[in-house]
Enzyme design. Structure first.
Site, mmCIF file in Angstrom:
data_model
loop_
_atom_site.group_PDB
_atom_site.id
_atom_site.type_symbol
_atom_site.label_atom_id
_atom_site.label_comp_id
_atom_site.label_asym_id
_atom_site.label_seq_id
_atom_site.Cartn_x
_atom_site.Cartn_y
_atom_site.Cartn_z
ATOM 1 N N ASP A 140 35.988 16.524 24.393
ATOM 2 C CA ASP A 140 35.836 17.550 23.350
ATOM 3 C C ASP A 140 35.765 16.866 21.977
ATOM 4 O O ASP A 140 35.245 15.756 21.860
ATOM 5 C CB ASP A 140 37.048 18.498 23.448
ATOM 6 C CG ASP A 140 36.742 19.896 22.942
ATOM 7 O OD1 ASP A 140 36.516 20.036 21.729
ATOM 8 O OD2 ASP A 140 36.749 20.847 23.732
ATOM 9 N N HIS A 171 39.184 22.023 17.623
ATOM 10 C CA HIS A 171 38.806 22.660 18.894
ATOM 11 C C HIS A 171 39.437 21.981 20.108
ATOM 12 O O HIS A 171 40.049 22.634 20.968
ATOM 13 C CB HIS A 171 37.281 22.644 18.997
ATOM 14 C CG HIS A 171 36.714 23.381 20.163
ATOM 15 N ND1 HIS A 171 36.452 22.776 21.371
ATOM 16 C CD2 HIS A 171 36.346 24.680 20.307
ATOM 17 C CE1 HIS A 171 35.943 23.669 22.195
ATOM 18 N NE2 HIS A 171 35.862 24.839 21.583
ATOM 19 N N ASN A 192 29.106 31.343 24.369
ATOM 20 C CA ASN A 192 29.562 32.442 23.509
ATOM 21 C C ASN A 192 28.414 33.216 22.853
ATOM 22 O O ASN A 192 28.505 33.618 21.706
ATOM 23 C CB ASN A 192 30.481 31.879 22.412
ATOM 24 C CG ASN A 192 31.659 31.126 22.989
ATOM 25 O OD1 ASN A 192 32.270 31.572 23.954
ATOM 26 N ND2 ASN A 192 31.973 29.979 22.418
ATOM 27 N N SER A 238 35.646 28.647 25.454
ATOM 28 C CA SER A 238 36.342 27.356 25.462
ATOM 29 C C SER A 238 37.812 27.543 25.802
ATOM 30 O O SER A 238 38.414 26.739 26.523
ATOM 31 C CB SER A 238 36.234 26.692 24.088
ATOM 32 O OG SER A 238 34.918 26.400 23.764
#
Lengths: 449, 86
Positions: free
Chosen positions: A174, A215, A308, A380
């Protein structure tokens, strides 16, 4: 009782002619039975009776015996006694008999209570995904900000059996991970002298995977923020080993090259679960696909978000990595606080495997202070919930293969109406059910006599 | 000038050039010498181009070179979440 149920479970399986190669599976089977028994909520053949203060204590035993019941014990000084009425009467009949007695003040079932492993983390009450009591999320950015009792991943019951997933390394591929955050610092992977900062960085090409976006840190906390430490939040796993693999920059962007290097690193360093909460376009990415195949060959489960954009990943616009068809990959849609599909979540009846909470999720974050948390939404976050479950399954069942893990996650989930026709099985994750899920045995042979 | 990193599976670049009779420059030879000192994935190279001829031209390059098994763009990925900071 637990031992008895385990014995019954094992006997039942043995009676069916199966040889148990996996004793842990038998325990899992028993857990399901035990959960069902507890759901009965009271001892089936007992009542608690409170006699009036004017009724002499020495007469209680005779009154109980006159009804054919057994006097088990005086419970306290205020007149409560425990009575066993046996199999010849129902609970309603026994209660009615005492409630109609002028010497009795009250009678009730002997309710069953059990310890639940709710952690003492200070912000636990905001973690609706773990325990949804219909609470409002104070820092919500998604509407609705409150939900439905029980619309959660059912993890508290599972915590009665396992909270420590640290035998399994989970790679968060990530934006990096804030490995100094107070709820993560103790749950990071130990990379030894080669990787002293708990991972590596394929953006800056050094060995410091510090998160400059937030994130990856958020996802890491969902998987394995330290639990029951009277601090902040908790992950699905209270204890974990999080490997930080930075492949996305401070803006949250990366490339095929970085991602495949990240996967290769995670596999080579022993990760058994990889979470990749990222998405790209609709072109098939051969190099990325090959990297997941490499993970599969090394028995690594890979969990990814569906995306998304509120679109159907099956309808003309594939989203990779979600649309890869590898058996070691689970793609996750996001559910809201009512277990409805989140308005932004992608879906796909063939490409999306399962749903999980993904709105108004509070978790660890980045900043100068080690005590920063943040509430955000996305597939996520849903992916992180499932990666935490994958780690728990592998910790609980060390012999599980990636196939067992994916099966237990998808088939062990529970039906969510909003996911019917939108994911492979229409299920949202249920941690306790997955933990109790028994994968069909393979390689068995039988002889008819 | 936009750079494209082509992920080439199988031998690319220098070997193809040698087959055509080109002579690698001194600096390239020095870099290649250094490569032998580090473990690498056999048959995979990261190739950075001076410009972007486009996927069709890269596919044409692959088709004309027996050493190159596949070429693909270096796709972009991202988090693309709707979340925002508290």
């Amino acid at each position: 009782m637990k031992a008895l149920l385990r014995s019954i479970a094992i006997a039942a399986l043995a009676g069916a002619g199966l040889t148990l190669l996996n004793p842990i599976a038998a325990v899992s089977f028993a857990l399901a039975a035990e959960t069902a028994a507890v759901a009965g909520s009271h001892v089936t053949d007992e009542v608690l009776v409170k006699f009036k203060p004017v009724f002499a204590a020495q007469n209680r035993t005779a009154t109980v015996a006159a009804r054919g019941h057994a006097f088990l014990a005086n419970l306290n000084q205020s007149g409560w006694v425990r009575v066993k009425f046996g199999a010849r009467q129902s609970m309603a009949q026994a209660l009615a008999a005492y409630r109609n007695d002028p010497d009795v003040e009250y009678a009730q079932p002997n309710y069953i209570y059990r310890a639940t492993a709710a952690p003492n983390d200070t912000q636990y009450g905001q973690l609706w995904a773990l325990t949804n009591i219909g609470q409002s999320i104070g820092t919500a950015t998604y509407t609705p900000a409150s939900g439905t009792l029980g619309a959660d991943i059912n993890v508290e019951k599972a915590w009665d059996h396992i909270t420590d997933c640290s035998s399994v390394v989970v790679a968060v591929v990530d934006t990096g991970v804030n490995y100094t955050q107070e709820d993560l610092a103790g749950n990071m992977w130990n990379g030894g002298s080669g990787f002293p900062k708990h991972g590596t960085d394929f953006v800056a090409n050094d060995n410091d995977p510090m998160d400059l976006n937030g994130h990856g840190t958020h996802v890491a906390g969902i998987i394995g923020a330290a639990g029951n430490n009277a601090t902040g939040t908790t992950g699905v796993c209270w204890k974990a080993r999080i490997m930080a693999v930075r492949v996305l920059d401070a803006a949250g962007n990366g490339t095929s090259a970085g991602v495949i290097q990240g996967i290769s690193f995670a596999v080579s360093q022993g990760a058994k679960v990889i979470n990749m909460s990222l998405a790209g376009g609709g072109a098939f990415d051969r190099a990325f696909s090959d990297a997941i195949t490499h993970a599969q060959a090394n028995d690594v489960a890979v969990v990814v978000g569906a995306g998304n954009e509120a679109k159907d990943n099956d309808a003309g616009g594939a989203r990779y990595p979600c649309n890869f068809t590898h058996p070691n990959l689970a793609c996750v849609a996001a559910l809201d606080q009512n277990y409805a599909l989140a308005s932004f979540s992608n879906w796909g009846a063939t490409s999306v495997d399962v749903g999980a909470p993904g709105t108004n999720i509070l978790s660890t974050w980045i900043g100068l202070s080690a005590s920063i948390y943040n509430t955000i939404s996305g597939t996520s976050m849903a992916s992180g919930e499932v990666a935490g479950l994958a780690a728990m399954l592998r910790a609980y069942n060390p012999q599980f293969t990636f196939s067992d893990v994916v099966n237990a996650i998808t088939k062990g989930g529970r039906a969510a109406a909003s996911l019917a026709g939108k994911t492979v099985l229409g299920n949202g994750i249920d941690v306790m059910s997955s933990l109790a899920f028994i994968n069909p045995p393979t390689g068995l042979t039988a002889t008819v006599q | 000038m936009r750079r494209l990193i082509a992920l080439a599976v199988a031998l690319a670049g220098a070997a193809a050039g040698c087959a055509n009779g080109d002579t690698p420059g001194k600096s390239e030879a020095t870099a290649a010498d250094g490569w032998s000192q580090q473990r690498r994935v056999p048959g995979e190279y990261l190739v950075t181009l001076n410009d972007d001829p486009g996927p069709a031209s890269m596919e044409k390059l692959r088709a004309g070179n027996v050493h190159i098994k596949s070429v693909q763009p270096n796709f972009e990925y991202g988090i693309r979440g709707p979340g925002n900071a508290r």
